[in-house]
Every structure is written in C-alpha cells, then in structure tokens.
Design an enzyme around this catalytic site. Sequence first.
Site, PDB file in Angstrom:
ATOM      1  CB  CYS A 189      -0.944  -0.001   1.192  1.00 29.85           C
ATOM      2  SG  CYS A 189      -2.163  -1.306   1.060  1.00 29.85           S
TER       3      CYS A 189
ATOM      4  CG  HIS B  91      -3.161   3.328   1.953  1.00 30.68           C
ATOM      5  ND1 HIS B  91      -3.536   2.966   0.679  1.00 30.68           N
ATOM      6  CD2 HIS B  91      -3.273   2.207   2.715  1.00 30.68           C
ATOM      7  CE1 HIS B  91      -3.855   1.693   0.668  1.00 30.68           C
ATOM      8  NE2 HIS B  91      -3.713   1.211   1.897  1.00 30.68           N
TER       9      HIS B  91
ATOM     10  CG  ASN C 180      -6.559  -0.863   0.641  1.00 25.63           C
ATOM     11  OD1 ASN C 180      -5.878  -0.351  -0.248  1.00 25.63           O
ATOM     12  ND2 ASN C 180      -6.030  -1.400   1.714  1.00 25.63           N
TER      13      ASN C 180
HETATM   14  N1  ACO Z   1     -18.743  -8.618   8.628  1.00 24.92           N
HETATM   15  C1  ACO Z   1     -19.175  -8.904   9.869  1.00 24.92           C
HETATM   16  N2  ACO Z   1     -18.354  -9.253  10.871  1.00 24.92           N
HETATM   17  C2  ACO Z   1     -17.033  -9.320  10.592  1.00 24.92           C
HETATM   18  C3  ACO Z   1     -16.526  -9.039   9.311  1.00 24.92           C
HETATM   19  C4  ACO Z   1     -17.432  -8.691   8.306  1.00 24.92           C
HETATM   20  N3  ACO Z   1     -17.053  -8.400   7.048  1.00 24.92           N
HETATM   21  N4  ACO Z   1     -15.187  -9.185   9.352  1.00 24.92           N
HETATM   22  C5  ACO Z   1     -14.857  -9.541  10.611  1.00 24.92           C
HETATM   23  N5  ACO Z   1     -15.981  -9.622  11.350  1.00 24.92           N
HETATM   24  C6  ACO Z   1     -16.090  -9.993  12.767  1.00 24.92           C
HETATM   25  C7  ACO Z   1     -14.912 -10.781  13.270  1.00 24.92           C
HETATM   26  O1  ACO Z   1     -15.099 -12.158  13.004  1.00 24.92           O
HETATM   27  C8  ACO Z   1     -14.960 -10.487  14.755  1.00 24.92           C
HETATM   28  O2  ACO Z   1     -15.926 -11.312  15.365  1.00 24.92           O
HETATM   29  P1  ACO Z   1     -15.630 -11.958  16.808  1.00 24.92           P
HETATM   30  O3  ACO Z   1     -15.447 -10.795  17.736  1.00 24.92           O
HETATM   31  O4  ACO Z   1     -16.854 -12.765  17.045  1.00 24.92           O
HETATM   32  O5  ACO Z   1     -14.380 -12.753  16.643  1.00 24.92           O
HETATM   33  C9  ACO Z   1     -15.469  -9.057  14.808  1.00 24.92           C
HETATM   34  O6  ACO Z   1     -16.076  -8.790  13.535  1.00 24.92           O
HETATM   35  C10 ACO Z   1     -14.376  -8.023  15.047  1.00 24.92           C
HETATM   36  O7  ACO Z   1     -13.273  -8.340  14.201  1.00 24.92           O
HETATM   37  P2  ACO Z   1     -11.969  -7.456  14.146  1.00 24.92           P
HETATM   38  O8  ACO Z   1     -10.988  -8.063  13.200  1.00 24.92           O
HETATM   39  O9  ACO Z   1     -11.516  -7.142  15.536  1.00 24.92           O
HETATM   40  O10 ACO Z   1     -12.594  -6.142  13.518  1.00 24.92           O
HETATM   41  P3  ACO Z   1     -11.913  -4.749  13.380  1.00 24.92           P
HETATM   42  O11 ACO Z   1     -12.714  -3.759  14.057  1.00 24.92           O
HETATM   43  O12 ACO Z   1     -10.445  -4.824  13.676  1.00 24.92           O
HETATM   44  O13 ACO Z   1     -12.034  -4.491  11.801  1.00 24.92           O
HETATM   45  C11 ACO Z   1     -10.656  -4.619   9.831  1.00 24.92           C
HETATM   46  C12 ACO Z   1     -11.457  -5.399  10.877  1.00 24.92           C
HETATM   47  C13 ACO Z   1     -11.613  -3.725   9.086  1.00 24.92           C
HETATM   48  C14 ACO Z   1      -9.998  -5.618   8.871  1.00 24.92           C
HETATM   49  C15 ACO Z   1      -9.586  -3.771  10.552  1.00 24.92           C
HETATM   50  O14 ACO Z   1      -8.885  -4.580  11.447  1.00 24.92           O
HETATM   51  C16 ACO Z   1      -8.612  -3.094   9.624  1.00 24.92           C
HETATM   52  O15 ACO Z   1      -8.937  -2.171   8.939  1.00 24.92           O
HETATM   53  N6  ACO Z   1      -7.316  -3.505   9.650  1.00 24.92           N
HETATM   54  C17 ACO Z   1      -6.266  -2.824   8.935  1.00 24.92           C
HETATM   55  C18 ACO Z   1      -6.293  -3.096   7.435  1.00 24.92           C
HETATM   56  C19 ACO Z   1      -5.110  -2.382   6.787  1.00 24.92           C
HETATM   57  O16 ACO Z   1      -4.807  -1.250   7.082  1.00 24.92           O
HETATM   58  N7  ACO Z   1      -4.373  -3.073   5.926  1.00 24.92           N
HETATM   59  C20 ACO Z   1      -3.143  -2.512   5.428  1.00 24.92           C
HETATM   60  C21 ACO Z   1      -3.211  -2.232   4.036  1.00 24.92           C
HETATM   61  S1  ACO Z   1      -3.471  -3.645   3.066  1.00 24.92           S
HETATM   62  C22 ACO Z   1      -2.080  -3.923   2.081  1.00 24.92           C
HETATM   63  O17 ACO Z   1      -1.009  -3.435   2.313  1.00 24.92           O
HETATM   64  C23 ACO Z   1      -2.180  -4.909   0.900  1.00 24.92           C
END
Ligand code: ACO
Length: 333
Positions: A116, A256, A286
């Site tokens: 990214c 980003h 993204n």
């Molecule tokens: N719909 C519904 N529920 C979901 C979904 C979904 N699409 N995805 C995950 N959940 C659930 C999980 O299973 C979890 O349930 P549990 O508590 O029963 O286990 C709950 O939601 C919370 O999950 P988290 O992973 O803690 O959710 P979070 O608030 O962290 O959001 C996300 C997830 C959006 C992926 C976030 O962590 C994020 O944005 N991470 C960073 C991504 C990023 O910046 N990537 C870098 C760039 S990518 C690259 O370089 C190629």
Amino acid sequence: MERIYAHITGVQGYVPDFVLSNDILEKLVDTSDDWILSRTGISERRILRTKGLGTSDMAAAAVKELLKKTDTDPSQIDMLICATVTPDMVFPATANVICHKTGIKNVPGFDLGAACSGFLYALTVATKFIECGQFNKIIVVGADKMSSIMDYEDRATCVLFGDGAGAVLLEPGEEQVGVMDSILKSDGEGVKHLHQKAGGSVKPPSRRTVSRKEHFVYQEGRAVYKYAVQNMADVSAEIMEKHGLSGADVDWLVPHQANKRIIDATAKRMELEPEKVMLNIHKFGNTTAATIPLCLWEYENKLKKGDNLILASFGGGFTWGAIYLKWAYEPVV
Ligand code: ACO
C-alpha cells in the site's frame, strides 16, 4: 547551482465500471452493510471483471489519458515506474507491458513492490531521478487488481479491497514547489501479519497451494490495524515537525485509503479539520498502490498552486511513509 524540484504536472485515474456494493457482498459472505460501513467507511468498490484484463490495462487507460491531458507524446517519456502487488505476470514487469500498450519505447521501466506504500516509494525514487537532472519526464503509476488475489469467502478481508489505477507525470522545475521531502520506512516484523503465502519462490504454485487458498491475501486485520493507526499518524507528524508545519499550514492530507478509522486518527494527530482530508474509500475501497493517485485525480480541481499536501500510507511489509508535496499547478478550468 539552483536546486531542481520534481513537480507533479498532471494526474489521471482509472477505475473499472463494475460496482461491487456492500449489498452484493451481503449475499456472498456473512456480513452487513452496517458492519462494513461502520468498521471501515466503505460502501462500494470497483472490480475489473472482464476476462483477460489485468493491472496493466487499468494502468494503461490512466497513462493514455494522462499523456493526452498533459499534451505529452509517448516519445517524450524518459521512464515509467509501476507500483503494484498484483503484476500482470511474475515477470516481466507490468511497467514494460504498460509502456508497450501506451507507445512508450526504449526507456527504463520497472515495477516497485511496497504494497500500500508503493506509490509513495515509487514517487520518491522518481523524484531522485528528476532532482539529479538525469530525466525530464517520468510517469509514476500506482495500480492494483486486488480482486485477483481476494478470497470472496473471507469476510474479514474481501470487503476491504477494490481495483483501480492512478498515474502522475513528474517534471523538473526551479520553482520551489513539488516534492519537498519524503520519509519512508519498513519493518519485516509485519510479514507474518499480512502476506500472500504461495506463488513466490518459497512456495511455488501447486494443487495443494490452490486448494489451501494460499494465493489470496492473508491478513490478520486486528494486528495490522494496530500498527497502521500508530505508524501512519507518527510518520505524518514526523514530516510536519521536520518542516515546522502545523495543522493550519497543511491544506490537504492525502491518506492511503485502508480504513476510515485509520484516516481519522491520522488527521486528528495532525490537528486537521475533516474538510482537508481527501477521501474516496467509501466508493473505491482499498485499491492498494492506487489509492493516493486516485485521490489526487479526484481532488485535482480543488488543488491550488503552492498548497501544502501531506501524502501518507501504511501497508504490507510492513511499509509506511509520508511525502511533503507542494502542489505545482492551478486547477484546470
Ligand atoms: N462482517 C461482519 N463481521 C465481521 C466481518 C465482516 N465483514 N469481518 C470480521 N468480522 C467480525 C470478526 O469475526 C470479529 O468477530 P468476533 O469478535 O466474534 O471474533 C469481529 O467482527 C471483530 O473483528 P476485528 O478483526 O476485531 O474487527 P476490526 O474492528 O479490527 O475491523 C478490519 C477489521 C476492518 C480488517 C480492521 O482490522 C482493519 O482495517 N485492519 C487494517 C487493514 C489495513 O490497514 N491493511 C493494510 C493495508 S493492506 C495492504 O497493504 C495490501
């Protein structure tokens, strides 16, 4: 001797027509529009669905328009760099394919992989070639077809990504605008949290890697989020402090687009009003290396010569960084 600055003199984007909305994703995986929107800020993303088309096709579409709008003949281009994690093929470089599709010949072209943060890395490399006087016109592309490495059964990851491409033209100038500075960082500690398991030299493709879905993005979202929110804000604050800039001095944050909550935390740390933050995550998701040039493209007509921009990113590697850029031209009317 006068310092030569690298000016961005044009920007162009391309996104495919097909809109993958949260409503459609609700039918594919166990998710909801409410969850996706509140946790990420994304409503829809664009997907390149036509069989046989890849990253280079989106990039070439952006580059062709960029050449046209800047009145540049392909023969004038001295170099093309493509930042991507979804190259058309493992080799040759997608940059070579883009050059071929756009009529750019006999000049250096190469890909750069920094996930990214790829566009910021590529823009920094191109800037050095301009500043040392070697080249006069360089195209920097950020392009990714993330749908090609997405598991549409993995609800935590597939809701985040989309496809797209953005390109800028970089030229030298003595006027004190353009790329003023850049800070780039990486930490291989991040590999375990965000990677594609197979398809490289360690684990070449096999029936087993395909059946185990190892050619898709593997992301531990919560861990990546923790690093991203800290480091993108830190590096943005670092480049502002280095140049004595306060929130009031910054006209635009170009972040980003990985998660709206990461963007908000960065803007807060910079003490920026929300109106100064470029956003397209709600409609494109993204797009990895393409998010920043796509933002510049969409906001081009709001940018004035001399505006102070901070470009900031965080991504796989981990890689992260910030660029302090002074916009080099007035809005085109
Ligand atoms: N719909 C519904 N529920 C979901 C979904 C979904 N699409 N995805 C995950 N959940 C659930 C999980 O299973 C979890 O349930 P549990 O508590 O029963 O286990 C709950 O939601 C919370 O999950 P988290 O992973 O803690 O959710 P979070 O608030 O962290 O959001 C996300 C997830 C959006 C992926 C976030 O962590 C994020 O944005 N991470 C960073 C991504 C990023 O910046 N990537 C870098 C760039 S990518 C690259 O370089 C190629």
